[in-house]
Design an enzyme around this catalytic site. Structure first.
Site, PDB file in Angstrom:
ATOM      1  CE  LYS A 156      -2.966   4.226   8.571  1.00  0.00           C
ATOM      2  NZ  LYS A 156      -2.553   3.181   7.593  1.00  0.00           N
ATOM      3  CG  ASP A 186      -1.998   3.990   3.768  1.00  0.00           C
ATOM      4  OD1 ASP A 186      -0.751   3.898   3.764  1.00  0.00           O
ATOM      5  OD2 ASP A 186      -2.674   3.937   4.812  1.00  0.00           O
TER       6      ASP A 186
END
Length: 278
Positions: free
Chosen positions: A71, A108
């Protein structure tokens, strides 16, 4: 001879990846909306990441989700990085654009807020928030909370230095507390968040003294295996309104699906059931 349009491909990359619920999630949407497309889990080792990002668009991929340990690293490999992905320091969604550029985003925080809005619609950002953990998920949550105007974010991490780093990155709204005095953070907090892996299946429970937890406060856990962690069970017993972590996973997936397949998907109980059965 007319060339047939390519079937759009998307997927999730990580190392390992076999545990991911994302294929069940996106597969449900593809079937539900009758879209000719596929979503594939791909285990890609760190040393192969750059090569994979060059190759996937050539194979017909329109985008991918990104999970641990890639990520952070994909930011350096992307051509375009959204402000929120840059602020968080990680991306979970890549779009392979028609002009050949790789577009990196982080959904997110948006997924976290959408989960709260769905299952705790009464919550308002007018009281302090208590946050446990200082990893990548915490960064996304902090960025989202600041964006909606939370006045104070109290944070504790087992390694205090990581919490101090977040305060340095995000500013004075963050107040760092020692892990051993974490229970004191709950006094007056309207929202309490576990962003650590404590409580996950196979990990020790998050052990918190909850005497200071406000009755009616919202308690949420980013862990979703199990759905009801020991932290949520104990918080509910003390009168908190609890929100499990599965909804964050579901909501963070929706923007990517829309960009890749051209349909804004619905996050509902049928989706939850499909992912839980996977």
């Amino acid at each position: 001879m007319t060339e047939l349009p390519r079937i759009p491909l998307a997927g999730v990359i990580g190392h390992p990846i076999a545990h991911s619920r994302s294929p069940a999630l996106h597969g449900h949407w593809l079937r539900r909306y009758g879209i000719k497309g596929h979503y594939i889990p791909m285990d890609i080792a760190p040393q192969d990441l750059a090569e994979a990002l060059k190759m996937l668009p050539r194979l017909g991929f329109v985008g991918i989700n990104v999970t641990i340990p890639h990520k952070e690293k994909v930011l350096a490999l992307a051509d375009v990085v959204t402000d929120r992905a840059a602020l968080i320091g990680a991306a979970n969604t890549l779009i392979f654009r028609k002009d050949g550029k790789v577009h990196a985003d982080n959904t997110d925080g948006a997924g976290f807020m959408a989960n709260l809005r769905q299952y705790a619609p009464h919550w308002a950002p007018n009281a302090p928030v208590a946050l446990f953990g200082a990893g990548g998920a915490a960064r996304a949550v902090i960025a989202a909370l600041i964006e909606v105007g939370v006045p104070e974010i109290r944070i504790a991490n087992r390694t205090r230095l990581r919490a101090e780093q977040l305060r340095s990155d995000f500013g004075a709204k963050l107040v760092v507390h020692d892990w051993v005095h974490a229970g004191e953070m709950l006094r007056g907090a309207g929202l309490v968040i576990n962003s650590t892996s404590l409580g996950m299946t196979g990990k020790p429970d998050l052990r918190l003294p909850l005497e200071e937890l406000e009755r009616g406060a919202v308690a949420t856990d980013l862990v979703y295996t199990p759905l009801m962690t020991q932290f949520l069970i104990e918080a509910q017993e003390r009168g908190a309104h609890v929100v499990d972590g599965l909804g964050m996973l579901l909501h963070q997936a929706a923007p990517g699906f829309e960009r890749w397949f051209g349909k804004r998907p619905e996050v509902d109980e049928a989706l939850r059931d499909a992912v839980l059965k996977a």
